[in-house]
Design an enzyme around this catalytic site. Structure first.
Site, PDB file in Angstrom:
ATOM      1  N   THR A  82     -26.055   4.779  35.999  1.00 53.93           N
ATOM      2  CA  THR A  82     -25.531   4.869  35.485  1.00 53.93           C
ATOM      3  C   THR A  82     -23.633   5.534  35.297  1.00 53.93           C
ATOM      4  O   THR A  82     -23.485   4.356  33.618  1.00 53.93           O
ATOM      5  CB  THR A  82     -26.874   5.685  33.904  1.00 53.93           C
ATOM      6  OG1 THR A  82     -27.273   5.145  33.913  1.00 53.93           O
ATOM      7  CG2 THR A  82     -25.880   5.449  32.386  1.00 53.93           C
ATOM      8  N   ASN A 161     -34.661  -5.422  36.212  1.00 55.47           N
ATOM      9  CA  ASN A 161     -36.050  -4.008  35.932  1.00 55.47           C
ATOM     10  C   ASN A 161     -37.267  -4.070  35.356  1.00 55.47           C
ATOM     11  O   ASN A 161     -38.059  -3.781  35.706  1.00 55.47           O
ATOM     12  CB  ASN A 161     -34.888  -2.919  35.661  1.00 55.47           C
ATOM     13  CG  ASN A 161     -35.045  -2.603  34.704  1.00 55.47           C
ATOM     14  OD1 ASN A 161     -33.759  -3.528  33.801  1.00 55.47           O
ATOM     15  ND2 ASN A 161     -34.801  -2.314  33.831  1.00 55.47           N
ATOM     16  N   SER A 208     -28.996   3.019  43.147  1.00 57.30           N
ATOM     17  CA  SER A 208     -29.161   3.990  42.826  1.00 57.30           C
ATOM     18  C   SER A 208     -30.598   5.204  43.342  1.00 57.30           C
ATOM     19  O   SER A 208     -31.774   3.904  43.779  1.00 57.30           O
ATOM     20  CB  SER A 208     -29.792   4.132  41.858  1.00 57.30           C
ATOM     21  OG  SER A 208     -30.487   5.212  40.713  1.00 57.30           O
ATOM     22  N   HIS A 210     -32.626   7.395  43.854  1.00 55.55           N
ATOM     23  CA  HIS A 210     -34.226   7.629  43.016  1.00 55.55           C
ATOM     24  C   HIS A 210     -34.789   6.299  42.565  1.00 55.55           C
ATOM     25  O   HIS A 210     -36.341   6.509  42.400  1.00 55.55           O
ATOM     26  CB  HIS A 210     -34.302   7.879  41.904  1.00 55.55           C
ATOM     27  CG  HIS A 210     -33.362   7.328  41.062  1.00 55.55           C
ATOM     28  ND1 HIS A 210     -34.580   7.494  39.319  1.00 55.55           N
ATOM     29  CD2 HIS A 210     -32.503   7.243  39.859  1.00 55.55           C
ATOM     30  CE1 HIS A 210     -34.018   7.414  38.349  1.00 55.55           C
ATOM     31  NE2 HIS A 210     -32.288   6.764  38.476  1.00 55.55           N
ATOM     32  N   THR A 246     -17.112  18.162  42.588  1.00 57.38           N
ATOM     33  CA  THR A 246     -18.142  18.971  43.295  1.00 57.38           C
ATOM     34  C   THR A 246     -18.970  18.069  43.920  1.00 57.38           C
ATOM     35  O   THR A 246     -19.938  17.573  43.079  1.00 57.38           O
ATOM     36  CB  THR A 246     -18.283  20.448  43.912  1.00 57.38           C
ATOM     37  OG1 THR A 246     -16.868  21.016  43.289  1.00 57.38           O
ATOM     38  CG2 THR A 246     -18.949  20.359  44.893  1.00 57.38           C
ATOM     39  N   CYS A 335     -35.165   3.468  30.583  1.00 56.47           N
ATOM     40  CA  CYS A 335     -34.384   4.162  30.382  1.00 56.47           C
ATOM     41  C   CYS A 335     -34.413   4.659  28.712  1.00 56.47           C
ATOM     42  O   CYS A 335     -34.236   5.514  27.643  1.00 56.47           O
ATOM     43  CB  CYS A 335     -33.705   4.155  30.440  1.00 56.47           C
ATOM     44  SG  CYS A 335     -33.118   3.995  32.259  1.00 56.47           S
TER      45      CYS A 335
END
Ligand code: PLP
Length: 390
Positions: A82, A161, A208, A210, A246, A335
């Site tokens: 995203t 998806n 992505s 995951h 970071t 989502c």
């Protein structure tokens, strides 16, 4: 309400068929994640520990770049797909431009649709959604007609998806190249499930971690070197100055580990998922004869996804019943599953509101077994019978 002991027992035997929302972490990938936690230094620090972290980050980038056959300077790590999509689109359309058109398939993920709508509202682009029809994929001839000299970007997903329906990315990329229009590909629902070779002509692409057994918290965005984008997040200049902050090294290392395992794993894993999905659909059709239809089954689909229409049933009730009985599935996109709205993807494909509300998605991973599929079938048939007999 289930008692705690019943809930624990259920969790132990839960059949997880919601792998398009997220996948269980592979033990080997978990190991990479945990050992990267030991390299906790900031990759931007100049001391020894910082240099070690920087090396680990660089080697993760090389692994992802090699898998896509691009150079490592073209890979940007983000926290999610995203975010990658937001980075790409918001940077590309950072200025008011009332002439720039975006042609995109009408069944893109909300990360694309919502970002585009935000940009259009702020007069940074004009939206040209491309209907996908009942087949659910982008027709190259229709795309050819939709693009013009104002088209600044084409967006298509590699696979949807919710339905698993694939787009012909090679043909679309060739078209984009012919017209010298950048093409952005959301490869999240396909990468890691099937072999994927990025064709020439793709300018932006995201994956992505995951979604293929990595951990939540790392995604990768390919940006073709010819595309010069302004920064999306300002700060310390990390990620080629596009996305400061970071870097989440453990999640990135897990993503790289997930990618590096694919070469060896994927040929068998792909066949395994396809067999599970096909057996699942065949058995459901046989057992619930005339009562189920597979949405999108006439089109080419990614191997792990099955979108099933349970004719005349309330999908939400069935979803909850399955959950209580130990099968995890989903209604629409994960989502947005908090809202449990009928899927805009299915509505876009011409299903009625009633049909879309009666459809559930079952998505498999390489970690599912035949035994689980057989048990899932038993439970689904039992719950359908129970709900239709009350
Ligand atoms: N694109 C597609 C096709 C997806 O399925 C998803 C997540 O479901 C996303 C993008 C967003 O991915 P992430 O969860 O990494 O933000």
């Amino acid at each position: 309400m289930l008692k705690k002991s019943q809930r624990n027992l259920l969790m132990k035997h839960l059949i997880y068929l919601d792998n398009n929302s997220t996948t269980p972490v592979d033990p080997l990938i978990k190991q990479s994640y945990c050992s990267a936690l030991d390299s906790w230094a900031n990759p931007s620090s100049s001391h020894y520990l910082g240099r070690k972290a920087r090396q680990a980050l660089a080697s993760s980038r090389e692994i992802v770049a090699a898998a896509l056959h691009v150079s490592s300077e073209e890979i940007i790590f983000t926290a999610s797909a995203t975010e990658a999509i937001n980075l790409a689109l918001q940077s590309l359309f950072s200025e008011v431009n009332t002439a720039a058109e975006v042609v995109y398939s009408s069944v893109e993920h909300p990360a694309v649709i919502e970002t585009l709508q935000f940009l259009a509202k702020n007069r940074r682009c004009i939206l040209r959604p491309l209907p996908v029809g009942k087949e659910g994929f982008v027709k190259v001839e229709a795309l050819e007609k939709a693009v013009n000299d104002k088209t600044r970007l084409i967006i298509t997903m590699a696979a949807n998806n919710e339905t698993g329906i694939k787009n012909d990315i090679a043909a679309i990329a060739a078209l984009a190249e012919r017209h010298t229009i950048p093409l952005m590909v959301d490869a999240v629902a396909l990468f890691g499930k099937e072999r994927f070779t990025m064709p020439k002509g793709v300018a932006l692409l995201c994956i992505s971690g995951h979604k293929f057994h990595g951990v939540v918290g790392a995604a990768a965005l390919f940006i073709d070197k010819s595309l010069k984008l302004p920064p999306f997040i300002l700060g310390g200049g990390q990620e080629r100055g596009l996305r400061a902050g970071t870097e989440n090294l453990p999640a990135i290392a897990a993503l790289a580990q997930a990618v590096s395992m694919l070469d060896e794993l994927l040929p068998a894993a792909q066949l395994h998922m396809e067999q599970l999905r096909n057996d699942f659909e065949e058995q459901l059709k046989e057992r619930l004869c005339g009562f189920v239809a597979i949405n999108g089954s006439e089109s080419l689909r990614v191997v792990n996804t099955s979108n099933v229409l349970f004719k005349g049933m309330d999908g939400e009730s069935l979803l909850y019943s399955l959950d209580r009985a130990g099968v995890a599935a989903s209604l629409g996109s994960a989502c947005s599953s908090g809202s449990l709205e009928p899927s805009p993807v299915l509505l876009n494909m011409g299903l009625t509101l009633q049909q879309a509300s009666s459809s559930l998605r079952f998505s498999f991973s390489r970690m599912n077994s035949q035994e689980e599929t057989a048990r899932a079938i038993e439970i689904i048939c039992r719950e359908v019978e129970r709900l239709t007999s009350v």
